[in-house]
Design a protein around this motif. Structure first.
Motif, PDB file in Angstrom:
ATOM      1  N   GLY A   1       0.805  -1.334  -0.162  1.00  0.00           N
ATOM      2  CA  GLY A   1      -0.192   0.042   0.001  1.00  0.00           C
ATOM      3  C   GLY A   1       0.813   1.221   0.290  1.00  0.00           C
ATOM      4  O   GLY A   1       2.103   1.368  -0.160  1.00  0.00           O
ATOM      5  N   PRO A   2       0.331   2.609  -0.034  1.00  0.00           N
ATOM      6  CA  PRO A   2       1.053   3.591   0.100  1.00  0.00           C
ATOM      7  C   PRO A   2       2.040   3.650   0.992  1.00  0.00           C
ATOM      8  O   PRO A   2       1.728   3.623   2.483  1.00  0.00           O
ATOM      9  CB  PRO A   2      -0.212   4.856  -0.021  1.00  0.00           C
ATOM     10  CG  PRO A   2      -1.178   4.331   0.700  1.00  0.00           C
ATOM     11  CD  PRO A   2      -1.325   2.731   0.396  1.00  0.00           C
ATOM     12  N   ASP A   3       3.298   4.133   1.022  1.00  0.00           N
ATOM     13  CA  ASP A   3       4.248   4.363   1.936  1.00  0.00           C
ATOM     14  C   ASP A   3       5.294   5.198   1.569  1.00  0.00           C
ATOM     15  O   ASP A   3       6.281   4.940   0.724  1.00  0.00           O
ATOM     16  CB  ASP A   3       5.009   2.763   2.034  1.00  0.00           C
ATOM     17  CG  ASP A   3       5.652   2.714   3.421  1.00  0.00           C
ATOM     18  OD1 ASP A   3       6.224   4.164   3.815  1.00  0.00           O
ATOM     19  OD2 ASP A   3       6.364   1.578   3.835  1.00  0.00           O
ATOM     20  N   LEU A   4       5.359   6.557   2.124  1.00  0.00           N
ATOM     21  CA  LEU A   4       6.215   7.310   1.986  1.00  0.00           C
ATOM     22  C   LEU A   4       7.560   6.958   1.885  1.00  0.00           C
ATOM     23  O   LEU A   4       8.371   7.199   1.185  1.00  0.00           O
ATOM     24  CB  LEU A   4       5.862   8.579   2.691  1.00  0.00           C
ATOM     25  CG  LEU A   4       6.745  10.058   2.381  1.00  0.00           C
ATOM     26  CD1 LEU A   4       6.575  10.394   0.934  1.00  0.00           C
ATOM     27  CD2 LEU A   4       6.226  10.940   3.512  1.00  0.00           C
ATOM     28  N   GLN A   5       8.116   6.518   3.047  1.00  0.00           N
ATOM     29  CA  GLN A   5       9.432   6.225   3.305  1.00  0.00           C
ATOM     30  C   GLN A   5       9.993   5.175   2.232  1.00  0.00           C
ATOM     31  O   GLN A   5      11.227   5.290   2.052  1.00  0.00           O
ATOM     32  CB  GLN A   5       9.295   5.517   4.924  1.00  0.00           C
ATOM     33  CG  GLN A   5       9.497   6.473   5.821  1.00  0.00           C
ATOM     34  CD  GLN A   5       7.868   7.192   6.032  1.00  0.00           C
ATOM     35  OE1 GLN A   5       6.868   6.274   5.756  1.00  0.00           O
ATOM     36  NE2 GLN A   5       7.888   8.278   6.616  1.00  0.00           N
ATOM     37  N   ARG A   6       9.120   3.912   1.712  1.00  0.00           N
ATOM     38  CA  ARG A   6       9.592   3.249   0.766  1.00  0.00           C
ATOM     39  C   ARG A   6       9.775   3.732  -0.456  1.00  0.00           C
ATOM     40  O   ARG A   6      10.549   3.239  -1.242  1.00  0.00           O
ATOM     41  CB  ARG A   6       8.668   1.825   1.071  1.00  0.00           C
ATOM     42  CG  ARG A   6       9.326   0.680   0.217  1.00  0.00           C
ATOM     43  CD  ARG A   6       8.467  -0.486   0.624  1.00  0.00           C
ATOM     44  NE  ARG A   6       8.436  -0.968   1.799  1.00  0.00           N
ATOM     45  CZ  ARG A   6       9.346  -1.637   2.292  1.00  0.00           C
ATOM     46  NH1 ARG A   6      10.189  -2.372   1.641  1.00  0.00           N
ATOM     47  NH2 ARG A   6       9.203  -2.190   3.660  1.00  0.00           N
ATOM     48  N   TYR A   7       8.644   4.534  -0.909  1.00  0.00           N
ATOM     49  CA  TYR A   7       8.676   4.786  -2.257  1.00  0.00           C
ATOM     50  C   TYR A   7       8.768   6.285  -2.549  1.00  0.00           C
ATOM     51  O   TYR A   7       7.938   6.914  -3.479  1.00  0.00           O
ATOM     52  CB  TYR A   7       7.193   4.464  -2.900  1.00  0.00           C
ATOM     53  CG  TYR A   7       6.823   3.014  -2.528  1.00  0.00           C
ATOM     54  CD1 TYR A   7       7.798   1.785  -3.238  1.00  0.00           C
ATOM     55  CD2 TYR A   7       6.131   2.583  -1.828  1.00  0.00           C
ATOM     56  CE1 TYR A   7       7.633   0.712  -2.740  1.00  0.00           C
ATOM     57  CE2 TYR A   7       5.653   1.101  -1.557  1.00  0.00           C
ATOM     58  CZ  TYR A   7       6.628   0.088  -1.997  1.00  0.00           C
ATOM     59  OH  TYR A   7       6.461  -1.108  -1.541  1.00  0.00           O
ATOM     60  N   SER A   8       9.522   7.116  -1.590  1.00  0.00           N
ATOM     61  CA  SER A   8       9.540   8.530  -1.533  1.00  0.00           C
ATOM     62  C   SER A   8       9.855   9.176  -3.137  1.00  0.00           C
ATOM     63  O   SER A   8       9.265  10.146  -3.488  1.00  0.00           O
ATOM     64  CB  SER A   8      10.551   9.135  -0.773  1.00  0.00           C
ATOM     65  OG  SER A   8      11.765   8.622  -0.968  1.00  0.00           O
ATOM     66  N   THR A   9      10.732   8.415  -3.711  1.00  0.00           N
ATOM     67  CA  THR A   9      10.988   9.016  -5.168  1.00  0.00           C
ATOM     68  C   THR A   9      10.066   9.134  -6.047  1.00  0.00           C
ATOM     69  O   THR A   9       9.777   9.813  -6.897  1.00  0.00           O
ATOM     70  CB  THR A   9      12.206   8.348  -5.736  1.00  0.00           C
ATOM     71  OG1 THR A   9      13.329   8.453  -4.736  1.00  0.00           O
ATOM     72  CG2 THR A   9      12.771   8.904  -7.069  1.00  0.00           C
ATOM     73  N   PHE A  10       9.252   7.971  -5.759  1.00  0.00           N
ATOM     74  CA  PHE A  10       8.085   7.660  -6.744  1.00  0.00           C
ATOM     75  C   PHE A  10       6.890   8.701  -6.599  1.00  0.00           C
ATOM     76  O   PHE A  10       6.343   9.389  -7.747  1.00  0.00           O
ATOM     77  CB  PHE A  10       7.560   6.412  -6.770  1.00  0.00           C
ATOM     78  CG  PHE A  10       6.090   5.902  -7.445  1.00  0.00           C
ATOM     79  CD1 PHE A  10       6.372   5.503  -8.707  1.00  0.00           C
ATOM     80  CD2 PHE A  10       4.861   6.145  -6.868  1.00  0.00           C
ATOM     81  CE1 PHE A  10       5.064   5.338  -9.596  1.00  0.00           C
ATOM     82  CE2 PHE A  10       3.754   5.975  -7.750  1.00  0.00           C
ATOM     83  CZ  PHE A  10       3.860   5.349  -9.193  1.00  0.00           C
ATOM     84  N   TYR A  11       6.797   9.166  -5.490  1.00  0.00           N
ATOM     85  CA  TYR A  11       5.655  10.095  -4.982  1.00  0.00           C
ATOM     86  C   TYR A  11       6.168  11.358  -5.524  1.00  0.00           C
ATOM     87  O   TYR A  11       5.358  12.340  -6.019  1.00  0.00           O
ATOM     88  CB  TYR A  11       5.265  10.006  -3.599  1.00  0.00           C
ATOM     89  CG  TYR A  11       4.907   8.672  -3.261  1.00  0.00           C
ATOM     90  CD1 TYR A  11       3.639   8.141  -3.628  1.00  0.00           C
ATOM     91  CD2 TYR A  11       5.447   7.963  -2.091  1.00  0.00           C
ATOM     92  CE1 TYR A  11       2.981   6.779  -3.400  1.00  0.00           C
ATOM     93  CE2 TYR A  11       4.872   6.447  -1.858  1.00  0.00           C
ATOM     94  CZ  TYR A  11       3.789   6.147  -2.510  1.00  0.00           C
ATOM     95  OH  TYR A  11       3.217   4.857  -2.122  1.00  0.00           O
ATOM     96  N   ALA A  12       7.544  11.900  -5.144  1.00  0.00           N
ATOM     97  CA  ALA A  12       7.829  13.077  -5.447  1.00  0.00           C
ATOM     98  C   ALA A  12       7.647  13.302  -7.075  1.00  0.00           C
ATOM     99  O   ALA A  12       7.282  14.478  -7.333  1.00  0.00           O
ATOM    100  CB  ALA A  12       9.377  13.261  -5.087  1.00  0.00           C
ATOM    101  N   MET A  13       8.060  12.285  -7.725  1.00  0.00           N
ATOM    102  CA  MET A  13       8.071  12.603  -9.263  1.00  0.00           C
ATOM    103  C   MET A  13       6.455  12.481  -9.853  1.00  0.00           C
ATOM    104  O   MET A  13       6.444  13.346 -10.547  1.00  0.00           O
ATOM    105  CB  MET A  13       8.620  11.364  -9.983  1.00  0.00           C
ATOM    106  CG  MET A  13      10.201  11.392  -9.827  1.00  0.00           C
ATOM    107  SD  MET A  13      11.004  10.081 -10.847  1.00  0.00           S
ATOM    108  CE  MET A  13      12.701  10.498 -10.613  1.00  0.00           C
ATOM    109  N   THR A  14       5.513  11.708  -9.086  1.00  0.00           N
ATOM    110  CA  THR A  14       4.064  11.904  -9.512  1.00  0.00           C
ATOM    111  C   THR A  14       3.707  13.198  -8.808  1.00  0.00           C
ATOM    112  O   THR A  14       2.881  13.924  -9.859  1.00  0.00           O
ATOM    113  CB  THR A  14       3.535  10.716  -8.661  1.00  0.00           C
ATOM    114  OG1 THR A  14       3.914   9.439  -8.931  1.00  0.00           O
ATOM    115  CG2 THR A  14       1.691  10.810  -9.012  1.00  0.00           C
TER     116      THR A  14
END
Length: 672
Positions: free
Chosen positions: A480-493
């Motif tokens: 599920g959504p996890d800022l710590q694990r996928y932070s680069t993905f969310y920043a680019m989105t």
């Protein structure tokens, strides 16, 4: 008649009296000549012979100039005599007898205002003598050297100034241990010379510009005489840089002098500009922290007041006065809140003045943006961005130097955008720097008025392609959504959402014709560039669920615009996301992500991205003249502006500093 016959001590005549008379005559005459020559008299007036027997008749020659004879004065001592005195005093000082040494020190000591003594007439002679004996001025003579470095030299006559500069060169060449002290004395005046330094008793007045020029003449002479002094000068410049609490005038004058230094010491240019940028960023961050600490209304009132009464010129002509607002904070009649407001206002003015000066300094390098000079300076600016600005979170205005000069030509736009792309996609870099790079890229592309449409599309496609790669790699194991694990993905989105909100017109197909004046706009589905809609759909509806992590105000604005343009409908997903608690998916592994500043780990906002975009509206009233022509202000969409959308998500952050809608309001008013 008086007898001139010599007698013996017993009173008897001497045996050989003949030579006595002429010998006495020669001795008397030569002794008179020597005394008069030592007193500075002209020996021509002694051309008539003297005779004790017969006095010649006195006559006056009208062609002879009449002179008033002066008493013997130390002013007329020869240079050789003073050199000998100086050498003897230094030697005696080394043996423990400092009487003569202290007298020489006192000659160079600054005169106090109530000191009625005349300036030492032979001070230049002592200066020349000390230049000749510079090799003797070892560590044991540091007191004398210190007195000479502290003496009032800038306001004296040209001859003394020249001799003093030559003394500095002799001292630095003969005694390397004093090089730092000499350079430090000169750089210490970079913050501004006092007008009193040019108003010495007995000397013509010297204005501030002349005083400053004499400092640079001395520095230029020393750097040419001792090329290795540049390496010593660089840390001195850094240590003498004004502190962040110093007033506006001190910072501006110091930076102007540093810029002047680069003209004759180009080897220091890179270090000097990097130092200025580093200190600028520190002031910028502190100013922003101070504004954030104030109530929103108070901070806005300060900026508004400065906008209504901008002060572009810095007062440099007053007698060591300081007209900055921060000087007013010492007024005891003000309460603490008023002092705080005055202090913040002074810091805003300081930042504004420094940036306006830097825009002025850099601008000539880009008069021809295709020149080698422009290319070299832009590389310097990119270096400052990568190593100083980018790693500093919440820098607010310093980055606009890049924003402005990157738009001078299309190849510079490509170069800056390419640098941001490289930094954002580079594996192995800290996640926080990759996120920040994504924010800079999105903000530059969204807000740059001279960023071409094809660059907007290219950047959008590059980010989308990279998101597909990250998604494909992580989606199979995603819970599920996890800022710590996928932070680069969310920043680019979030970068894509932000670009879409501002530049959706440039994402349309090239054959699409817009008529935003049509009341029925949009009349039908718009023709988008191929791949744009598919890329965002795959990203938004992935298991990583970026709309739950991205900053709520940006997500909300994207949802409204996308629905209105019939591009995408995401409100169903937003409703579903309301029932998701991010804490249940948090990995607990902190990687320094740029998160929304919530009220602690139990708040949902703690697990969401901060809506920080570094090229949000420029607030400084004077220097904004450089930025305004380059800046994309928010342009409303017909039929959407002012309408409240009943379907939009209620999970919004009220922080006006990051909310797109707040930016649009201020953009339209033109206040920010």
């Amino acid at each position: 008649m008086v007898s001139l016959v010599a007698q013996s001590p017993s009173g008897l005549p001497a045996q050989n009296p003949k030579p006595t008379k002429p010998l006495l005559r020669r001795s008397t005459l030569s002794g008179t000549i020597r005394k008069r020559e030592d007193a500075g008299l002209d020996s021509d007036i002694l051309s008539a012979p003297c005779s004790p027997v017969k006095r010649p008749r006195v006559t006056f020659n009208p062609d002879v100039e009449e002179k008033v004879m002066e008493e013997y004065s130390p002013k007329l001592r020869s240079l050789e005599s003073v050199r000998g005195e100086v050498k003897r005093a230094i030697d005696a000082h080394g043996r423990g007898d400092s009487e003569g040494y202290d007298i020489i020190k006192d000659i160079f000591a600054p005169r106090k205002e109530d000191d009625e003594r005349e300036d030492q007439g032979d001070i230049r002679q002592y200066l020349l003598a000390l230049s000749s004996n510079a090799a003797l001025l070892n560590r044991g003579c540091s007191g004398l050297v210190g007195a000479m470095l502290a003496c009032e030299w800038m306001g004296r006559d040209e001859g003394f100034v020249k001799a003093y500069v030559q003394f500095l060169g002799s001292l630095a060449s003969a005694q390397g241990l004093y090089v730092g002290s000499v350079l430090g004395m000169l750089v210490g005046n970079f913050s501004g010379v006092r007008m009193s330094s040019g108003r010495l008793r007995g000397y013509p007045t010297v204005n501030r510009e002349q005083l400053t020029s004499r400092i640079h003449v001395a520095l230029k002479y020393l750097l040419r005489l001792i090329p290795s002094a540049s390496s010593t000068l660089s840390p001195i410049i850094s240590s003498k840089f004004p502190s962040s609490d110093d007033p506006k005038k001190v910072h501006v004058v110091y930076i102007e002098n540093l810029t002047r230094l680069t003209e004759y010491a180009p080897e220091l240019k890179s270090d000097i500009f990097a130092l200025i940028t580093d200190r600028l960023v520190k002031i910028d961050v502190q100013m922003q922290v101070d504004l954030d600490d104030l109530d929103d209304g108070v901070g806005a009132a300060i900026v508004q007041a400065l906008t209504l009464q901008p002060t572009r010129e810095v007062d440099l002509d007053g007698e060591d006065s300081d007209s900055d607002a921060d000087s007013v904070t010492s007024d005891e009649s003000l309460d603490n809140d008023s002092k705080r407001i005055r202090e913040v206002q002074g810091n805003v003015e300081k930042m504004d003045a420094i940036l306006d000066l830097l825009f002025t300094i850099y601008d000539p390098y880009f008069s021809d943006p295709h020149s080698l000079e422009a290319a070299s300076m832009f590389e310097t600016l990119l270096g400052h961005f990568t190593h100083i600005i980018l790693p500093t979170y919440h820098s607010r205005h310093a980055q606009f130097l890049l924003f402005h000069f990157a738009q001078k030509a299309e190849h510079l736009v490509d170069q800056f955008a390419g640098t941001c792309v490289q930094l954002a996609f580079q594996s192995g870099r800290p996640a926080i720097l990759r996120q920040s790079s994504s924010s800079y890229l999105a903000s530059f592309v969204a807000r740059g008025a001279h960023v071409p449409a094809h660059v907007v599309r290219t950047v959008f496609e590059l980010i989308g392609s990279h998101l597909d790669h990250i998604r494909a790699e992580n989606e199979p194991t995603c819970r599920g959504p996890d800022l710590q694990r996928y932070s680069t993905f969310y920043a680019m989105t979030q970068a894509l959402l932000y670009i879409f909100c501002f530049r959706w017109r440039d994402l349309l197909a090239s054959d699409e014709v817009l008529d935003e004046n049509d009341d029925s706009f949009p009349a039908g589905d718009l023709n988008w560039t191929p791949g744009i809609k598919d890329t965002l759909s795959r990203t938004i509806y992935s298991k990583l669920n970026p709309l739950k992590i991205c900053s709520p105000p940006i997500v909300s604005e994207f949802a409204k615009i996308a629905r209105h343009l019939r591009f995408m409908y995401v409100y169903s997903l937003l409703e579903t996301n309301k029932r998701i608690r991010l804490s249940q998916f948090a990995s607990g592994r902190s990687n320094g992500a740029l998160r929304d500043t919530g009220n602690g780990g139990n708040s949902e906002s703690w697990h969401q991205l901060d809506g920080y975009f570094p090229f949000d509206p420029y607030q400084l009233p004077v220097s904004r003249r450089w930025v305004d022509p380059d800046y994309v202000q928010w342009k409303g969409i017909p039929g959407l502006d002012g309408k409240e959308d009943d379907d939009e998500s209620g999970d919004e952050d009220e922080d006006e500093d990051v909310e797109v809608e707040e930016d649009t309001a201020t953009d339209e008013d033109g206040d920010e």
